[in-house]
Design a protein around this motif. Sequence first.
Motif, PDB file in Angstrom:
ATOM      1  N   GLY A 149       2.835  13.617 -51.150  1.00 44.57           N
ATOM      2  CA  GLY A 149       1.942  13.498 -50.009  1.00 44.57           C
ATOM      3  C   GLY A 149       2.250  12.255 -49.185  1.00 44.57           C
ATOM      4  N   PHE A 150       2.486  11.126 -49.868  1.00 46.52           N
ATOM      5  CA  PHE A 150       2.842   9.907 -49.149  1.00 46.52           C
ATOM      6  C   PHE A 150       4.165  10.089 -48.407  1.00 46.52           C
ATOM      7  CE2 PHE A 150      -0.210   7.816 -52.005  1.00 46.52           C
ATOM      8  CZ  PHE A 150      -0.837   6.963 -51.107  1.00 46.52           C
ATOM      9  N   GLY A 151       5.119  10.737 -49.054  1.00 48.57           N
ATOM     10  CA  GLY A 151       6.401  10.968 -48.400  1.00 48.57           C
ATOM     11  C   GLY A 151       6.265  11.823 -47.162  1.00 48.57           C
ATOM     12  N   PHE A 152       5.444  12.874 -47.259  1.00 48.72           N
ATOM     13  CA  PHE A 152       5.253  13.762 -46.115  1.00 48.72           C
ATOM     14  C   PHE A 152       4.606  13.023 -44.945  1.00 48.72           C
ATOM     15  CE2 PHE A 152       2.386  16.634 -43.771  1.00 48.72           C
ATOM     16  CZ  PHE A 152       3.320  17.513 -43.246  1.00 48.72           C
ATOM     17  N   VAL A 153       3.542  12.258 -45.241  1.00 49.77           N
ATOM     18  CA  VAL A 153       2.856  11.529 -44.169  1.00 49.77           C
ATOM     19  C   VAL A 153       3.791  10.495 -43.544  1.00 49.77           C
ATOM     20  CG1 VAL A 153       0.934   9.977 -43.619  1.00 49.77           C
ATOM     21  CG2 VAL A 153       0.578  11.909 -45.164  1.00 49.77           C
ATOM     22  N   GLY A 154       4.605   9.845 -44.358  1.00 44.58           N
ATOM     23  CA  GLY A 154       5.560   8.894 -43.827  1.00 44.58           C
ATOM     24  C   GLY A 154       6.536   9.536 -42.855  1.00 44.58           C
ATOM     25  N   LEU A 155       6.986  10.756 -43.177  1.00 48.33           N
ATOM     26  CA  LEU A 155       7.886  11.476 -42.274  1.00 48.33           C
ATOM     27  C   LEU A 155       7.190  11.858 -40.975  1.00 48.33           C
ATOM     28  CD1 LEU A 155       9.789  13.793 -44.795  1.00 48.33           C
ATOM     29  CD2 LEU A 155      10.723  11.838 -43.539  1.00 48.33           C
ATOM     30  N   VAL A 156       5.918  12.233 -41.069  1.00 45.69           N
ATOM     31  CA  VAL A 156       5.165  12.579 -39.858  1.00 45.69           C
ATOM     32  C   VAL A 156       5.019  11.355 -38.956  1.00 45.69           C
ATOM     33  CG1 VAL A 156       2.942  13.359 -38.967  1.00 45.69           C
ATOM     34  CG2 VAL A 156       3.947  14.493 -40.955  1.00 45.69           C
ATOM     35  N   VAL A 157       4.703  10.205 -39.561  1.00 48.66           N
ATOM     36  CA  VAL A 157       4.601   8.972 -38.781  1.00 48.66           C
ATOM     37  C   VAL A 157       5.917   8.677 -38.071  1.00 48.66           C
ATOM     38  CG1 VAL A 157       4.370   6.455 -38.952  1.00 48.66           C
ATOM     39  CG2 VAL A 157       2.791   7.935 -40.197  1.00 48.66           C
TER      40      VAL A 157
END
Length: 244
Positions: free
Chosen positions: A13-21
């Motif tokens: 989840g953290f990885g996904f949000v980081g990519l979105v940012v």
Amino acid sequence: MPGARYGMDAPYGFGFVGLVVLGFWVTGLVLAVTGGPGDAVPALVSGTLLAGCLVLSLHATLRGKFLVWRDVLDGLDLRGDERLLDLGCGRGAVLLAAARRLPRGRAVGVDLWRGRDQSGNTPAATLRNARAEGVADRVHVVGGDLRRLPYAAESFDLVVSSLTVHTIFGADARAQAITEAYRVLRPGGRLLIADLARTPREYAAVLAGLGARDVGVRGLGWRAWWGSPWVQTRLVSARKPAAG
């Protein structure tokens, strides 16, 4: 021996949000170059706001949850000889904090050891942390389903859980896990479950239906917010009536 390492909750989840940012920021820069600063503002602002949520969540997983559980455990006024069960113990953040307060007791952790729930999530990692924390002599871990705990009724003085039961799909299945937690609790024992969103109120209703006493739900404050106050950690507490 190296110090204890507790990993990160929901690493994917953290990885996904980081990519979105990153995607928002790159889009904003491209729009600034091709269209002008005004075109870039929505993407840059969205990326920055989401980055702020990410930082708050990182604080919760890397530091905040340890601080709130320190306060919760300190507030229990433990004798030090209790037998404790941690549901979904992961790499031992709560399990080992409790074990440090049980010099004459026992701290048992149950988990399915899924990497999607916590980075590096294995029983071996938990036991390494227990050795690093100096509590390996009073810690035991086992693989198991929270809906079918491998323990006899009334086996534990204290049952705790942190950010785990919500990962069980379906309200009925979560209710089964809460019922199991209550089953293995001794008369007079206490139950403390920290979790997200609306699920703590689900658990409180189940516990009230089982006859638990002193059932309550309270927020654990900004240190355990997952990105915003709308995704905060709440603590369910209850007590099993004493025999007789």
